[in-house]
Motif scaffolding. Structure first.
Motif, short mmCIF file in Angstrom:
data_model
loop_
_atom_site.label_atom_id
_atom_site.label_comp_id
_atom_site.label_asym_id
_atom_site.label_seq_id
_atom_site.Cartn_x
_atom_site.Cartn_y
_atom_site.Cartn_z
N GLY A 1 0.58 -1.18 0.11
CA GLY A 1 -0.26 0.07 -0.03
C GLY A 1 0.92 1.25 0.01
N GLU A 2 2.29 1.01 -0.08
CA GLU A 2 3.22 2.20 -0.27
C GLU A 2 2.92 3.41 1.03
OE1 GLU A 2 5.53 2.60 -2.11
OE2 GLU A 2 5.22 0.85 -3.40
N GLY A 3 2.71 2.38 2.24
CA GLY A 3 2.91 3.37 3.40
C GLY A 3 1.27 3.14 4.13
N THR A 4 0.28 2.60 3.60
CA THR A 4 -0.92 2.15 4.20
C THR A 4 -1.30 0.76 4.52
OG1 THR A 4 -3.13 2.54 4.00
CG2 THR A 4 -1.97 2.29 1.91
N LEU A 5 -1.84 0.41 5.51
CA LEU A 5 -2.06 -0.91 5.83
C LEU A 5 -3.32 -1.75 5.33
CD1 LEU A 5 -1.47 -0.71 9.70
CD2 LEU A 5 0.31 -1.54 7.86
N MET A 6 -4.03 -0.45 4.94
CA MET A 6 -5.71 -1.22 4.52
C MET A 6 -5.84 -0.97 3.14
SD MET A 6 -6.51 -2.99 7.10
CE MET A 6 -7.97 -3.27 6.43
N GLY B 1 -6.66 -9.41 4.88
CA GLY B 1 -7.02 -8.15 4.00
C GLY B 1 -6.13 -7.19 4.07
N MET B 2 -4.98 -7.04 4.73
CA MET B 2 -4.27 -5.96 4.84
C MET B 2 -3.16 -5.97 3.75
SD MET B 2 -3.91 -6.03 8.97
CE MET B 2 -3.35 -4.31 9.24
N HIS B 3 -2.27 -5.02 3.62
CA HIS B 3 -1.23 -4.74 2.62
C HIS B 3 -0.16 -5.65 3.19
CE1 HIS B 3 -3.17 -2.34 -0.27
NE2 HIS B 3 -3.37 -1.55 0.45
N PRO B 4 0.36 -6.88 3.00
CA PRO B 4 1.28 -7.54 3.48
C PRO B 4 2.66 -6.96 3.50
CG PRO B 4 0.76 -8.58 1.16
CD PRO B 4 -0.41 -7.46 1.56
N ILE B 5 3.07 -6.24 2.56
CA ILE B 5 4.50 -5.58 2.54
C ILE B 5 4.41 -4.66 3.67
CG2 ILE B 5 5.97 -3.94 1.52
CD1 ILE B 5 6.20 -6.82 0.19
N ASP B 6 3.35 -3.79 3.94
CA ASP B 6 3.39 -2.95 4.95
C ASP B 6 3.21 -3.28 6.44
OD1 ASP B 6 3.25 -0.11 3.08
OD2 ASP B 6 2.05 -1.79 2.35
#
Length: 451
Positions: free
Chosen positions: A252-257, A390-395
């Motif tokens: 998400g490039e800095g966002t979790l959801m 359902g979250m952005h795994p990288i972040d």
């Protein structure tokens, strides 16, 4: 440079018009830089610092220290960025922190620079100014709905990561022939204790009381493990950042959801209108006042000031406690500190509080294998669990890196390496709250079952 001058230069370049000496000078200032510092300014700063060093006195006041920390911090960061391969894996943050530490140890940094930097860092607590502006600014600039969802869900991958990390670390330690007691209490727990001030020091005090050993001895065994865990996390954050660039659907490039339609969406509030100097000043003052609220909470109920400030900032955001104009100003302050202050702060940390010899002494094969396996398991679990819910795994994984970081300084280095500074509020949860829980539970288990 004015808009008219910019337009003229662009037109002149297109038409092949010969530039004047003034325009060439402006081109040098705008093009050639060390970090964010124009090369001529960088050279001038180096000459002035050298003259002060030759005179035997480098003032520790804020004016001279701003130039000194910027000169050395951006030089180390630029060196790290330009290293082949590892330059993209967080080497800039690592170099900005550990090169100064090595220079101090081997006597390569003038004594006057070391003395002035240490005095300035310890007398001003500038790290806390940096952290409060970063946390409050990132919260105020965060999309309100994204923030609520992120705070509610981040505890799940954090908890799962810690459990799996501890189990894997214990397994590796036992496979290497290390005593389980030593593996858990002197390797795994220090890594997840939340840094130095809020983690290693309270842990060493507890060990001194319960195990009847000198606190200095306990701290000497714990501190290098904290630093090695943080170093591993910094490298992993850089690797995760590169994975995110290669597979954009994972980040998400800095966002979790993600948004409801599954896209990255906008994790930052959209502010309209131009920012004024008044709004900028109010944004900075808001961060300072909320930190003072956190300090009050620390005196009254013992909650660490950065955590109290974090909760206060979230509350202000949730109840629309400040206007969009002030929130905009807070966001600009945050961007300024993220861009201009990060590497100077890391340099000061390396000089003032990072002991190089203790770090080197902990570089044994057994310790390294336990530390790397623990941090990788923790971060990998955060990645998988974050993706599952359902979250952005990288972040999520980069936030998980902060669970084994070196406190606030570790969070700064890890998020800088991962290029995810907007995640600072969640990193503080992972470091401060997670670390406090780990230290408390760990000492309770030690007192109950091993003493």
């Amino acid at each position: 440079m004015s808009t008219t001058d910019d337009s003229y230069l662009i037109t002149a370049e297109k038409q092949g018009v010969h530039k004047t000496a003034r325009e060439k000078w402006w081109h040098v200032l705008d093009t050639y830089k060390i970090g964010i510092i124009p090369l001529p300014f960088f050279i001038l700063a180096g000459v002035l610092i050298l003259l002060d060093c030759l005179s035997g006195k480098l003032p520790s006041d804020i004016v001279v220290m701003v130039a000194t920390l910027a000169f050395f911090g951006f030089a180390c960061g630029e060196f790290g960025k330009r290293l082949p391969l590892v330059g993209k894996l967080g080497a800039a943050a690592i170099c900005a922190t550990f090169i100064p530490s090595a220079m101090v140890h081997y006597g390569w940094l003038p004594d006057v620079v070391v003395e002035s930097t240490t005095k300035f860092y310890k007398s001003t607590n500038i790290l806390y100014l940096y952290i409060c502006c970063i946390i409050v600014g990132s919260i105020m600039s965060m999309n309100r709905q994204v923030m609520i969802q992120g705070f509610l869900r981040i505890f799940i991958p954090m908890l799962c990561g810690e459990i799996v990390g501890m189990l894997v670390g214990m397994g590796v330690g036992m496979a290497l022939g290390l005593p389980p007691f030593q593996t858990f209490f002197f390797l795994i727990l220090p890594m997840m204790a939340g840094g130095v001030g809020e983690g290693a020091i309270p842990l060493s005090m507890g060990y001194a009381t319960l195990l009847h050993m000198e606190q200095g001895v306990a701290l000497g065994r714990i501190l290098p493990i904290v630093m090695l865990g943080s170093l591993t996390a910094i490298v992993l954050a850089g690797v995760l950042n590169q994975i995110g660039k290669r597979y954009p659907h994972l980040t998400g490039e800095g966002t979790l959801m993600p948004t409801k339609d599954g896209s990255i969406g906008n994790s930052v509030e959209e502010f309209t209108g131009k920012i004024t100097v008044n709004a900028l000043a109010c944004g900075a003052l808001l961060a300072i006042l909320l930190y003072m609220v956190g300090m009050l909470g620390q005196r009254l109920i013992g909650l660490p000031a950065p955590v109290g400030m974090l909760f206060a900032a979230v509350a202000v955001k949730l109840v629309h406690g400040v206007s969009p104009t002030i929130q905009h100003g807070s966001m600009v302050v945050y961007k300024f500190f993220r861009t201009a202050v990060t590497y100077p702060i890391l340099f000061a940390v390396g000089v003032a509080i990072t002991p190089w010899q203790e770090l080197i002494d902990a570089f044994t094969v057994q310790n390294l294998l336990v530390i790397i396996s623990t941090v990788c398991a923790l971060v990998g679990t955060g990645f998988l669990v974050g993706k599952k819910i359902g979250m952005h795994p990288i972040d999520v994984a980069i936030v998980s890196c902060c669970q084994s970081g070196q406190g606030g300084t570790g969070d700064v280095a890890i998020l800088t390496s991962g290029n995810r500074m907007p995640l600072m509020p969640f990193a503080q949860i992972a470091t401060r709250i997670g670390g406090a829980i780990n230290v408390t539970v760990g000492l309770l288990v030690l007192a109950k079952f091993f003493v």
